[in-house]
Design an enzyme around this catalytic site. Structure first.
Site, PDB file in Angstrom:
ATOM      1  NE  ARG A 269      -7.863  -7.985   0.693  1.00 34.70           N
ATOM      2  CZ  ARG A 269      -7.435  -7.235  -0.317  1.00 34.70           C
ATOM      3  NH1 ARG A 269      -6.373  -6.465  -0.163  1.00 34.70           N
ATOM      4  NH2 ARG A 269      -8.056  -7.250  -1.481  1.00 34.70           N
TER       5      ARG A 269
ATOM      6  CE  LYS B 221      -4.433  -1.552   1.353  1.00 28.73           C
ATOM      7  NZ  LYS B 221      -5.189  -1.938   2.533  1.00 28.73           N
TER       8      LYS B 221
HETATM    9  N1  HH2 Z   1      -7.410  -3.428   0.996  1.00 24.29           N
HETATM   10  C1  HH2 Z   1      -7.775  -3.444  -0.308  1.00 24.29           C
HETATM   11  C2  HH2 Z   1      -8.914  -4.138  -0.711  1.00 24.29           C
HETATM   12  N2  HH2 Z   1      -9.659  -4.840   0.171  1.00 24.29           N
HETATM   13  N3  HH2 Z   1     -10.023  -5.580   2.368  1.00 24.29           N
HETATM   14  C3  HH2 Z   1      -9.680  -5.598   3.668  1.00 24.29           C
HETATM   15  N4  HH2 Z   1     -10.404  -6.297   4.554  1.00 24.29           N
HETATM   16  N5  HH2 Z   1      -8.584  -4.912   4.130  1.00 24.29           N
HETATM   17  C4  HH2 Z   1      -7.797  -4.177   3.304  1.00 24.29           C
HETATM   18  O1  HH2 Z   1      -6.823  -3.543   3.795  1.00 24.29           O
HETATM   19  C5  HH2 Z   1      -8.139  -4.132   1.903  1.00 24.29           C
HETATM   20  C6  HH2 Z   1      -9.295  -4.858   1.476  1.00 24.29           C
HETATM   21  C7  HH2 Z   1      -6.954  -2.705  -1.315  1.00 24.29           C
HETATM   22  O2  HH2 Z   1      -5.967  -3.505  -1.857  1.00 24.29           O
HETATM   23  P1  HH2 Z   1      -6.026  -4.302  -3.254  1.00 24.29           P
HETATM   24  O3  HH2 Z   1      -7.167  -5.266  -3.286  1.00 24.29           O
HETATM   25  O4  HH2 Z   1      -4.707  -4.918  -3.476  1.00 24.29           O
HETATM   26  O5  HH2 Z   1      -6.199  -3.203  -4.368  1.00 24.29           O
HETATM   27  P2  HH2 Z   1      -7.436  -2.678  -5.203  1.00 24.29           P
HETATM   28  O6  HH2 Z   1      -8.438  -2.159  -4.237  1.00 24.29           O
HETATM   29  O7  HH2 Z   1      -6.852  -1.607  -6.094  1.00 24.29           O
HETATM   30  O8  HH2 Z   1      -8.008  -3.828  -5.998  1.00 24.29           O
END
Ligand code: HH2
Length: 261
Positions: free
Chosen positions: A242, A207
């Protein structure tokens, strides 16, 4: 106790770290099996990016992306399947198709989500955020970020429990309506959430709060920083992490688990 790893599978064209890599079904399935083999006990499947500035997608498009993946994986992979969505209709269809966990980044803002989970006996991850991915960067004024996030998570967990959700996991939402300093503070003070009495999940992987540190400008350069953040979170009480990089994280967390004893 062994810390659980939730492996990230974004079936999106625009996620900040892995966007476009797994949007084709075959590649998504391959990645899911790899995540499970490397040590993920949960696979979190997302069809809409939540990065700041991402384009929101309608539920039909979200389902078109995630449902074939869940249908193909159900019963064929050892890990539990989690659906990363804030839309109750999407969650419901995915639970019918074989998912057993809902990961809601809006923390049950729509309480129909809790009813859907209760009806299917599914687990729920309640994450804290404010606003929407488009507005959250401007919604970071807290008098005490830990106290405010904790108050929200406690309230939402009580609602979910009253509606009949059996398994509840809480997540302070690193990077969601938090400045980098606030994300670091949440990691530093994570143990203050433990008296809520629910397992804690954190999502620091690659992040942008890490980009405030030297050498971590782009998501591709944030593996080691993500591992450090994960270990700190686990030492401070996280039960689930995660992550994008399951194999590397498994190793780092094995050390944390061994130290914790
Ligand atoms: N962060 C993201 C998405 N979902 N869910 C939980 N529970 N906690 C988190 O910190 C979290 C989440 C963002 O990361 P990512 O899925 O890699 O990216 P994007 O939202 O661009 O798909």
């Amino acid at each position: 106790m062994t810390t659980e790893i939730m492996g990230i599978l974004n079936v999106t064209p625009d996620s900040f770290s892995d966007g476009g890599r797994f949007s084709d079904l075959e590649r998504a399935l391959e990645q899911a099996f790899r995540l499970a083999e490397e040590g993920a006990s949960i696979i979190d499947i997302g069809g809409e990016s939540t990065r700041p500035g991402a384009t929101p997608v309608c539920r039909e498009e979200e389902l078109r992306r995630v449902l074939p993946v869940i249908e193909s994986l159900a019963g064929r992979v050892s890990a539990r399947l989690s659906i990363d969505t804030y839309k109750p209709e999407v969650a419901e269809a995915c639970l019918r198709a074989g998912a057993s966990m809902i990961n809601d980044i809006t923390g049950l803002r729509d309480t129909r989500m809790a009813s859907v989970a209760a009806a299917h006996g599914a687990a729920v991850v309640i994450m804290h955020m404010r606003g929407t991915p488009a507005t959250m960067a401007h919604e970071t004024a807290y008098s005490d970020v830990v106290a405010e996030v904790k108050e929200f998570l406690g309230r939402q967990a009580a609602t979910a429990r009253a509606i009949g959700v059996g398994e509840i996991i809480l997540d302070p939402g690193i990077g969601f309506a938090k400045t980098a300093a606030q994300s670091f503070e949440l990691l530093r003070r994570l143990s203050e959430f433990s008296d809520l009495g629910y397992p804690l999940l954190i999502g620091p992987s690659r992040k942008s709060f890490l980009s405030t540190l030297p050498g971590m400008e782009s998501p591709a350069d944030r593996l080691e920083g993500s591992l450090a953040a994960s270990v700190i979170g686990v030492m401070n009480g996280a039960a689930i992490v995660r992550v994008h990089d399951v194999r590397q994280c498994r190793q780092a967390l094995a050390v944390a688990d061994a130290v914790k004893g």
